[in-house]
Scaffold this motif. Structure first.
Motif, PDB file in Angstrom:
ATOM      1  N   ILE A 100       0.860  -1.183   0.000  1.00 46.70           N
ATOM      2  CA  ILE A 100       0.000   0.000   0.000  1.00 46.70           C
ATOM      3  C   ILE A 100       0.892   1.226   0.000  1.00 46.70           C
ATOM      4  O   ILE A 100       1.774   1.357   0.833  1.00 46.70           O
ATOM      5  N   THR A 101       0.664   2.101  -0.966  1.00 48.76           N
ATOM      6  CA  THR A 101       1.425   3.343  -1.038  1.00 48.76           C
ATOM      7  C   THR A 101       0.550   4.472  -0.523  1.00 48.76           C
ATOM      8  O   THR A 101      -0.572   4.646  -0.978  1.00 48.76           O
ATOM      9  N   VAL A 102       1.081   5.218   0.425  1.00 50.60           N
ATOM     10  CA  VAL A 102       0.347   6.342   1.004  1.00 50.60           C
ATOM     11  C   VAL A 102       1.073   7.615   0.629  1.00 50.60           C
ATOM     12  O   VAL A 102       2.255   7.783   0.926  1.00 50.60           O
ATOM     13  N   GLU A 103       0.389   8.510  -0.038  1.00 52.62           N
ATOM     14  CA  GLU A 103       0.961   9.799  -0.401  1.00 52.62           C
ATOM     15  C   GLU A 103       0.853  10.744   0.796  1.00 52.62           C
ATOM     16  O   GLU A 103      -0.166  10.767   1.478  1.00 52.62           O
ATOM     17  N   PRO A 104       1.883  11.491   1.078  1.00 52.87           N
ATOM     18  CA  PRO A 104       1.809  12.447   2.192  1.00 52.87           C
ATOM     19  C   PRO A 104       0.783  13.536   1.907  1.00 52.87           C
ATOM     20  O   PRO A 104       0.550  13.891   0.753  1.00 52.87           O
ATOM     21  N   LEU A 105       0.171  14.042   2.972  1.00 52.84           N
ATOM     22  CA  LEU A 105      -0.827  15.094   2.819  1.00 52.84           C
ATOM     23  C   LEU A 105      -0.191  16.387   2.326  1.00 52.84           C
ATOM     24  O   LEU A 105      -0.791  17.121   1.562  1.00 52.84           O
ATOM     25  N   THR A 106       1.016  16.653   2.779  1.00 55.59           N
ATOM     26  CA  THR A 106       1.743  17.825   2.317  1.00 55.59           C
ATOM     27  C   THR A 106       3.081  17.358   1.772  1.00 55.59           C
ATOM     28  O   THR A 106       3.670  16.410   2.285  1.00 55.59           O
ATOM     29  N   GLU A 107       3.534  18.012   0.739  1.00 53.17           N
ATOM     30  CA  GLU A 107       4.808  17.620   0.149  1.00 53.17           C
ATOM     31  C   GLU A 107       5.937  18.304   0.887  1.00 53.17           C
ATOM     32  O   GLU A 107       6.019  19.520   0.935  1.00 53.17           O
ATOM     33  N   ARG A 108       6.808  17.501   1.473  1.00 51.99           N
ATOM     34  CA  ARG A 108       7.950  18.027   2.204  1.00 51.99           C
ATOM     35  C   ARG A 108       9.208  17.798   1.376  1.00 51.99           C
ATOM     36  O   ARG A 108       9.255  16.940   0.511  1.00 51.99           O
ATOM     37  N   SER A 109      10.233  18.543   1.693  1.00 50.06           N
ATOM     38  CA  SER A 109      11.507  18.355   0.997  1.00 50.06           C
ATOM     39  C   SER A 109      12.207  17.121   1.562  1.00 50.06           C
ATOM     40  O   SER A 109      11.907  16.660   2.670  1.00 50.06           O
ATOM     41  N   ALA A 110      13.176  16.615   0.800  1.00 50.15           N
ATOM     42  CA  ALA A 110      13.969  15.483   1.263  1.00 50.15           C
ATOM     43  C   ALA A 110      14.694  15.846   2.557  1.00 50.15           C
ATOM     44  O   ALA A 110      14.818  15.015   3.459  1.00 50.15           O
ATOM     45  N   ALA A 111      15.149  17.082   2.667  1.00 49.81           N
ATOM     46  CA  ALA A 111      15.854  17.529   3.870  1.00 49.81           C
ATOM     47  C   ALA A 111      14.936  17.489   5.097  1.00 49.81           C
ATOM     48  O   ALA A 111      15.368  17.104   6.193  1.00 49.81           O
ATOM     49  N   GLU A 112      13.685  17.887   4.919  1.00 53.45           N
ATOM     50  CA  GLU A 112      12.732  17.868   6.036  1.00 53.45           C
ATOM     51  C   GLU A 112      12.458  16.435   6.492  1.00 53.45           C
ATOM     52  O   GLU A 112      12.419  16.151   7.690  1.00 53.45           O
ATOM     53  N   VAL A 113      12.278  15.545   5.532  1.00 52.17           N
ATOM     54  CA  VAL A 113      12.017  14.150   5.874  1.00 52.17           C
ATOM     55  C   VAL A 113      13.260  13.544   6.527  1.00 52.17           C
ATOM     56  O   VAL A 113      13.163  12.820   7.523  1.00 52.17           O
ATOM     57  N   ASN A 114      14.432  13.859   5.994  1.00 53.00           N
ATOM     58  CA  ASN A 114      15.676  13.356   6.563  1.00 53.00           C
ATOM     59  C   ASN A 114      15.841  13.821   8.011  1.00 53.00           C
ATOM     60  O   ASN A 114      16.279  13.057   8.874  1.00 53.00           O
TER      61      ASN A 114
END
Length: 57
Positions: free
Chosen positions: A3-17
């Motif tokens: 199951i793939t869940v798309e995030p509600l808001t798009e964050r940058s790779a740096a934010e996720v990291n």
């Protein structure tokens, strides 16, 4: 089944990291149960964001 869940808001790779790093710090370097699930979700999100960033350049 995957199951793939798309995030509600798009964050940058740096934010996720940064969230991944914070999770590791909070866990003391040992992920358990729900922390492993959260880590997997974050890594999947990071990979997707990184992939999109690579193609946007």
């Amino acid at each position: 089944m995957s199951i793939t869940v798309e995030p509600l808001t798009e964050r940058s790779a740096a934010e996720v990291n940064e969230e991944i790093r914070a999770l590791w710090l909070r866990s003391g370097g040992i992920l358990r149960g729900d922390q492993r699930e959260e880590y997997q979700r974050l890594v999947t999100e990071w990979a997707a964001v990184s992939h999109r960033s690579d193609h946007a350049a």
